[in-house]
Design an enzyme around this catalytic site. Sequence first.
Site, PDB file in Angstrom:
ATOM      1  N   ASN A 162       0.789  -1.113  -0.083  1.00  0.00           N
ATOM      2  CA  ASN A 162      -0.104  -0.015   0.008  1.00  0.00           C
ATOM      3  C   ASN A 162       0.969   1.156  -0.042  1.00  0.00           C
ATOM      4  O   ASN A 162       1.289   1.405   0.986  1.00  0.00           O
ATOM      5  CB  ASN A 162      -0.668  -0.127   1.201  1.00  0.00           C
ATOM      6  N   TRP A 163       1.007   2.004  -1.154  1.00  0.00           N
ATOM      7  CA  TRP A 163       1.887   2.733  -1.277  1.00  0.00           C
ATOM      8  C   TRP A 163       1.542   4.246  -0.766  1.00  0.00           C
ATOM      9  O   TRP A 163       2.276   5.295  -0.665  1.00  0.00           O
ATOM     10  CB  TRP A 163       2.191   3.400  -2.864  1.00  0.00           C
ATOM     11  N   LYS A 164       0.121   4.339  -0.423  1.00  0.00           N
ATOM     12  CA  LYS A 164      -0.467   5.263   0.143  1.00  0.00           C
ATOM     13  C   LYS A 164      -0.160   6.544  -0.541  1.00  0.00           C
ATOM     14  O   LYS A 164      -0.332   6.529  -1.968  1.00  0.00           O
ATOM     15  CB  LYS A 164      -0.289   5.548   1.765  1.00  0.00           C
ATOM     16  N   GLU A 215      -5.997  -5.172  10.297  1.00  0.00           N
ATOM     17  CA  GLU A 215      -4.889  -3.962  10.353  1.00  0.00           C
ATOM     18  C   GLU A 215      -5.251  -3.346  11.589  1.00  0.00           C
ATOM     19  O   GLU A 215      -6.269  -2.472  11.687  1.00  0.00           O
ATOM     20  CB  GLU A 215      -4.908  -3.188   9.113  1.00  0.00           C
ATOM     21  N   HIS A 235      -9.861   1.258   4.309  1.00  0.00           N
ATOM     22  CA  HIS A 235      -8.683   1.072   5.156  1.00  0.00           C
ATOM     23  C   HIS A 235      -8.915   2.053   6.327  1.00  0.00           C
ATOM     24  O   HIS A 235      -9.393   3.051   6.150  1.00  0.00           O
ATOM     25  CB  HIS A 235      -7.510   1.821   4.233  1.00  0.00           C
ATOM     26  N   GLY A 264       1.833   2.043  10.727  1.00  0.00           N
ATOM     27  CA  GLY A 264       3.148   2.900  10.940  1.00  0.00           C
ATOM     28  C   GLY A 264       3.753   3.256  12.223  1.00  0.00           C
ATOM     29  O   GLY A 264       4.364   4.392  12.346  1.00  0.00           O
ATOM     30  N   GLY A 272       2.518  -1.347   4.443  1.00  0.00           N
ATOM     31  CA  GLY A 272       2.672   0.255   4.120  1.00  0.00           C
ATOM     32  C   GLY A 272       4.193   0.513   3.768  1.00  0.00           C
ATOM     33  O   GLY A 272       4.689   0.603   2.626  1.00  0.00           O
ATOM     34  N   GLY A 273       4.756   0.892   4.772  1.00  0.00           N
ATOM     35  CA  GLY A 273       5.981   2.029   4.982  1.00  0.00           C
ATOM     36  C   GLY A 273       6.943   0.939   4.318  1.00  0.00           C
ATOM     37  O   GLY A 273       7.931   1.546   3.186  1.00  0.00           O
ATOM     38  N   GLU A 327      -7.193   4.575   7.551  1.00  0.00           N
ATOM     39  CA  GLU A 327      -7.074   6.025   7.295  1.00  0.00           C
ATOM     40  C   GLU A 327      -8.008   6.560   6.431  1.00  0.00           C
ATOM     41  O   GLU A 327      -8.539   7.649   6.447  1.00  0.00           O
ATOM     42  CB  GLU A 327      -5.600   6.115   6.549  1.00  0.00           C
ATOM     43  N   SER A 376       2.910  -2.314  10.250  1.00  0.00           N
ATOM     44  CA  SER A 376       4.268  -2.419  10.719  1.00  0.00           C
ATOM     45  C   SER A 376       4.924  -3.752  10.363  1.00  0.00           C
ATOM     46  O   SER A 376       5.769  -4.302  11.088  1.00  0.00           O
ATOM     47  CB  SER A 376       4.516  -1.984  12.120  1.00  0.00           C
TER      48      SER A 376
HETATM   49  P1  PGA Z   1       2.523  -0.002   7.645  1.00  0.00           P
HETATM   50  O1  PGA Z   1       1.141   0.327   6.900  1.00  0.00           O
HETATM   51  O2  PGA Z   1       3.249  -1.114   7.118  1.00  0.00           O
HETATM   52  O3  PGA Z   1       3.213   1.099   7.288  1.00  0.00           O
HETATM   53  O4  PGA Z   1       2.118   0.070   9.327  1.00  0.00           O
HETATM   54  C1  PGA Z   1       0.173  -0.754   6.828  1.00  0.00           C
HETATM   55  C2  PGA Z   1      -0.933  -0.123   6.010  1.00  0.00           C
HETATM   56  O5  PGA Z   1      -1.459   0.871   6.506  1.00  0.00           O
HETATM   57  O6  PGA Z   1      -1.443  -0.805   5.103  1.00  0.00           O
END
Ligand code: PGA
Length: 245
Positions: free
Chosen positions: A8-10, A161, A91, A167, A227-228, A93, A206
């Site tokens: 997930n490149w956000k 999640e 998600h 994050g 994500g990250g 977010e 994470s």
């Molecule tokens: P993260 O994000 O790996 O940076 O914790 C995961 C996500 O939001 O899908």
Amino acid sequence: MRPLIAGNWKMHGTLREAVKLAEALREGAEGVDLLVCPPFPHIHAVAVSLLGSRVAVGAQDCHAAQRGAHTGDVSAAMLRDAGATHVILGHSERRMDHGENDAAVLAKTEAALGAGLVPIVCVGETEAERLAGLADSVVEKQLAGSVPYGFVTAGGIIAYEPVWAIGTGRTPGEQEIAAIHATLRRALVERFGPSARSTRLLYGGSVKPGNAAAILALPDVDGALVGGASLVAADFLAIARAVPG
Ligand code: PGA
């Protein structure tokens, strides 16, 4: 079932960076399916650069309607047309930044299925909910409210999640992850029948090269939503290679 490692490149990266990252992933990893979900403006270029590779492309959201006066929104069919095969929905977010509730996620998931996209529906508790002992009931309620009829037969995917793990570098304990995944599996099988035993359940929050092997070895963990660490090709591939053989 073949594990899926999804990135997930956000809201990160330029078009050039997105294509470069995609190209670094082209070789993929043995025995695993890979998926990357770039921001909307980069989807088409990333899909073109990954043509003929084993890496699929997805989006991070879609609108529930097929078309219409929805300034700034994107339909599931447009994503399909741009080269996406998957879409992340609900998600945390988006649930927080855009006030998306289960009903909204349900409508988007129906739209994704209607356009032939594979939805990845995210569920997960906040830290306060976990501390109050509500993690299981929260994810069960989200699952019941955001997953429509037809989801399992269309190959829909669930991502667990925990909001507090995204994050932050923190993850639940291995037993806690396994317990929630068992809850999700049971709820899906109760509702959809035995075919839901092959619904992929991803863990997200994470995931890093250092913890991926332990998480991916857990029962009912069929992959990861990253994500990250998905923004660094070597880290994303290291996570993919950590899938137990
Ligand atoms: P993260 O994000 O790996 O940076 O914790 C995961 C996500 O939001 O899908």
